[in-house]
Design an enzyme around this catalytic site. Structure first.
Site: not given
Length: 329
Positions: A113-118, A133, A237
């Site tokens: 998976s990939q988010g906005a930061e990592a 991470k 968060d």
């Protein structure tokens, strides 16, 4: 700052030329300068724009000038200072070994998976299922600022996870931290997110059973948040995506993603904002969720200690500010 005059070989991709201009460092390049071989590693510019042959780029630069420029370009590495010719053979960069052979660490090549930061990768650490991470560079930010932010958030996450454990809030076990690569290797928590569990439970149970399950879960989640705030830790968060349920059990909450957390001198305002972020996240993700947040506040009030009253008062103030902003636009 160097004199604004630059000569780029015809075979150099224009997009790479632009990346030099963007850093506002210009050089005078005499024709007798040697070539220097450089490589852009792990760069979206390379992966998305260039064919594999352009993993190497040739630039007219002498050594002293290039050593100055290299300070401003974090994702370039000098491979060879030797003189080379125009017909230099372009070869694939050999894959860098991250750890010595036999260390007992394996990591998937593609992220799960990939988010906005990592990015999150499946891995094995000394035979244990784990995840990595990996915080990646943001090309729109200045490289120095980006590096500082990433390192700060890695430190904040590690400190937040450890502090949470000390006060009885379950978090993933930490296995290893790589400060150079901005990577954290931690326990792989098998189960699902609270977000997934809530929507699954909504479909599987009738309305009354769903409300009862949600209420029990909310009280427990609020208790965990209250413990953090009582220990002067703000998560930063809080969302139902950052709450894992070990083995899918709503009674076994595991909090994750402490990269925006802060500690020590925490004000009632910061605690109120932390709660407000959670409230807005729930409202935007789960319809008919008012009862869930009320249950969270019940659990919070019991565990947050003497600071609970002030935090809840600030929550009301933050709500008013949010509504006013929504009205004005």
């Amino acid at each position: 700052m160097f004199h604004s005059s630059i000569s780029v070989p015809l075979f150099l991709p224009q997009s790479l030329y632009i990346s030099i201009i963007d850093i506002s460092v210009f050089v005078t390049l005499p024709s007798h300068n040697p070539f220097v071989v450089v490589v852009l590693r792990e760069s979206p510019l390379v992966d998305q724009t260039f064919p594999s042959a352009w993993k190497y780029a040739l630039i007219y630069l002498d050594e002293p000038i290039f050593r100055e420029i290299i300070k401003y370009i974090s994702d370039w590495r000098v491979l060879d200072w030797q003189r080379v010719t125009m017909d230099v053979e372009m070869k694939e960069e050999e894959k860098e070994e991250k750890y010595e052979e036999g260390f007992g660490f394996e990591m998937a090549e593609t992220p799960m998976s990939q988010g906005a930061e990592a990015r999150i990768f499946h891995s094995l650490y000394l035979g244990k299922p784990s995840v990595v991470k990996q915080r990646f560079a943001k090309k729109y930010r200045h490289s120095t600022l980006d590096e500082r932010l990433n390192k700060h958030r890695v430190r904040a996450e590690v400190k937040g996870i450890m502090k949470a454990k000390q006060v009885g809030v379950e978090t993933p076990a930490l296995y290893m931290v790589d400060g150079e690569r901005n990577e954290i290797v931690m326990e792989r928590v098998e189960g699902c997110t609270a977000k997934e569990w809530i929507e699954k439970t909504r479909k599987e149970k009738n309305e009354q059973e769903f409300k009862e399950s949600l209420s029990s879960f909310g009280v427990l989640l609020g208790t965990n948040v209250g413990k953090l705030h009582a220990a002067s830790v703000v998560h930063g968060d809080l969302t139902t995506s950052n709450v894992l349920l070990r083995d899918g059990d709503p009674a076994r909450i595991v909090l994750i993603d402490f990269g925006l957390s802060s500690q020590m001198k925490i004000t009632a305002e910061e605690k109120g904002v932390d709660l407000y972020v959670l409230e807005r996240a729930i409202a935007s993700t789960h319809h008919d969720s008012q009862d869930l947040f009320l249950a969270i506040l019940q659990g919070y009030e019991k565990s947050a200690g003497n600071g609970a009253k002030g935090a809840l008062e600030k929550l009301d103030e933050v709500r008013l500010r949010g509504r006013k902003r929504d009205m004005i636009g």
